[in-house]
Design a protein around this motif. Structure first.
Motif, PDB file in Angstrom:
ATOM      1  N   ASN A  89      36.432  52.004  21.409  1.00  0.00           N
ATOM      2  CA  ASN A  89      35.850  50.830  20.735  1.00  0.00           C
ATOM      3  C   ASN A  89      36.425  49.506  21.254  1.00  0.00           C
ATOM      4  O   ASN A  89      35.689  48.546  21.479  1.00  0.00           O
ATOM      5  N   TRP A 120      31.813  55.096  19.555  1.00  0.00           N
ATOM      6  CA  TRP A 120      31.294  54.678  18.244  1.00  0.00           C
ATOM      7  C   TRP A 120      30.383  53.470  18.431  1.00  0.00           C
ATOM      8  O   TRP A 120      30.626  52.651  19.328  1.00  0.00           O
ATOM      9  N   ASN A 149      28.305  59.309  17.648  1.00  0.00           N
ATOM     10  CA  ASN A 149      28.309  58.723  16.294  1.00  0.00           C
ATOM     11  C   ASN A 149      27.221  57.669  16.100  1.00  0.00           C
ATOM     12  O   ASN A 149      27.375  56.762  15.284  1.00  0.00           O
ATOM     13  N   GLN A 151      23.704  56.558  14.681  1.00  0.00           N
ATOM     14  CA  GLN A 151      22.664  56.876  13.711  1.00  0.00           C
ATOM     15  C   GLN A 151      21.314  56.529  14.334  1.00  0.00           C
ATOM     16  O   GLN A 151      21.254  55.859  15.378  1.00  0.00           O
ATOM     17  N   HIS A 154      20.841  52.869  15.315  1.00  0.00           N
ATOM     18  CA  HIS A 154      21.627  52.474  16.498  1.00  0.00           C
ATOM     19  C   HIS A 154      20.922  52.960  17.780  1.00  0.00           C
ATOM     20  O   HIS A 154      20.876  52.240  18.783  1.00  0.00           O
ATOM     21  N   VAL A 171      27.821  63.951  17.451  1.00  0.00           N
ATOM     22  CA  VAL A 171      28.043  63.493  16.071  1.00  0.00           C
ATOM     23  C   VAL A 171      28.734  64.579  15.248  1.00  0.00           C
ATOM     24  O   VAL A 171      28.729  65.757  15.621  1.00  0.00           O
ATOM     25  N   ASP A 277      32.209  57.183   8.415  1.00  0.00           N
ATOM     26  CA  ASP A 277      30.770  56.954   8.351  1.00  0.00           C
ATOM     27  C   ASP A 277      30.404  55.964   9.477  1.00  0.00           C
ATOM     28  O   ASP A 277      30.938  54.849   9.510  1.00  0.00           O
ATOM     29  N   PRO A 278      29.511  56.339  10.382  1.00  0.00           N
ATOM     30  CA  PRO A 278      29.175  55.454  11.508  1.00  0.00           C
ATOM     31  C   PRO A 278      28.551  54.120  11.089  1.00  0.00           C
ATOM     32  O   PRO A 278      28.460  53.200  11.902  1.00  0.00           O
ATOM     33  N   ASP A 279      28.129  54.016   9.839  1.00  0.00           N
ATOM     34  CA  ASP A 279      27.587  52.734   9.365  1.00  0.00           C
ATOM     35  C   ASP A 279      28.631  51.909   8.646  1.00  0.00           C
ATOM     36  O   ASP A 279      28.329  50.816   8.154  1.00  0.00           O
TER      37      ASP A 279
END
Ligand SMILES: NC(=O)c1ccc[n+]([C@@H]2O[C@H](COP(=O)([O-])OP(=O)(O)OC[C@H]3O[C@@H](n4cnc5c(N)ncnc54)[C@H](OP(=O)(O)O)[C@@H]3O)[C@@H](O)[C@H]2O)c1
Length: 283
Positions: A89, A120, A149, A151, A154, A171, A277-279
């Protein structure tokens, strides 16, 4: 031809065909939380001896050098191995991603990487990171590029700007987090789903239904879970540093789960995560 239509998975050498034609073993070996240095070298050596040919590491695991050393020392031809690593990241963005890639390659001691993933979906940076991934791909430095990861929304952002469609989305995936919508979306877009924490980091192994299915098949709950992934045509990368488990986790090609058993395992879903949580993550 439909994505995944003619899939056969009957040995540890069987491969998924990614959307760019590259072949990737369905079953691989993960090294998250394996200590850098000797512990990684030994675990990867044991995995290669057991027959695994796909190794999943990441810059943030700090064990790429151990993976690199183990594969150098194995004597296995490079073309028989499939190495995945991930962009961390803090390194996201165009120029920083290119630099981070070089650093990973130096540690892995390889010329060309098989699969590079954005670890991510860091908001505001993953689109620039994807542009860097595309450059690395076009320059021939990596054979496939993908996501982790991500969603659905994304991935949609990436599909809007991409010249190269992501090959893989790795994921969190296990019976407590079945991810049906994401799985369907990935299949519709020819993005191969890959399961991390396929054993729910050990937490799924005492689920009574899985214990019972294991007894029925003469297999462990871990083997039931790995087999479930394979029959769902989901790439899977269980991790272990325990010699007998490394072997056990690849002895999954001599039995089959029937439709009822597959559905029973899917029915254990609770949309429950062991990871972030990816969000909603802040690292
Ligand atoms: N993209 C991402 O964000 C992300 C996140 C997490 C993980 N990953 C990748 O996915 C891989 C797998 O996920 P994970 O490592 O988080 O979890 P996992 O593979 O679901 O579970 C690993 C845990 O299960 C234990 N275990 C393994 N085989 C077993 C068996 N046959 N019987 C009983 N226990 C067993 C291991 O213990 P011992 O090691 O002590 O044997 C370890 O504690 C990682 O190694 C990494 O490569 C990716």
């Amino acid at each position: 031809m439909e994505f995944l239509e003619d899939t056969v998975i009957s040995s540890i050498r069987d491969c998924a065909k990614l959307n760019n034609g590259l072949e990737m073993p369905w079953l691989g070996f993960g090294v998250f939380l394996v200590e850098p240095g000797k512990e990684t070298e030994l675990a990867v050596k044991r995995a290669l001896d057991a027959g695994y040919r796909s190794i999943d590491t990441a810059a943030i695991y700090e064990n790429e050098a151990g993976v690199g050393k183990a594969i150098q020392e194995s004597g296995i031809p490079r073309e028989d191995l499939f190495i995945t690593t991930k962009l961390w990241n803090a390194d996201q963005g165009y120029a920083s991603a290119l630099k981070a890639f070089d650093e990973s390659m130096e540690k892995l001691q390889i010329e060309v990487l098989d699969l590079y993933l954005i670890h991510w979906p860091v908001v505001g940076r993953y689109v620039d990171s994807w542009k860097a991934m595309e450059k690395l791909y076009k320059d021939g430095r990596v054979k496939a590029i993908g996501l982790s990861n991500f969603q659905i929304h994304h991935i949609q952002d990436i599909l809007e700007i991409s010249e190269v469609v992501p090959t893989v989305n790795q994921v969190e995936f296990h019976p407590r987090l079945r991810q049906v919508d994401l799985h369907n979306f990935c299949n519709e877009n020819q993005i191969q789903l890959q399961a991390w924490a396929p054993l729910m980091q050990g937490k799924a192994l005492d689920i009574p239904e899985l214990v019972k299915l294991g007894e029925k098949h003469g297999k462990s709950p871990a083997q039931i879970l790995i087999r479930w992934d394979l029959q769902l045509q989901v790439l899977t990368i269980p991790k272990s540093i325990t010699p007998h488990r490394i072997v056990e986790n690849c002895q999954v090609f001599d039995f089959e789960l029937n439709d009822e058993e597959m559905a029973l395992i899917a029915s254990l879903n609770r949309d429950e995560r062991v990871g972030p949580d990816p969000d909603n993550f802040d690292f």
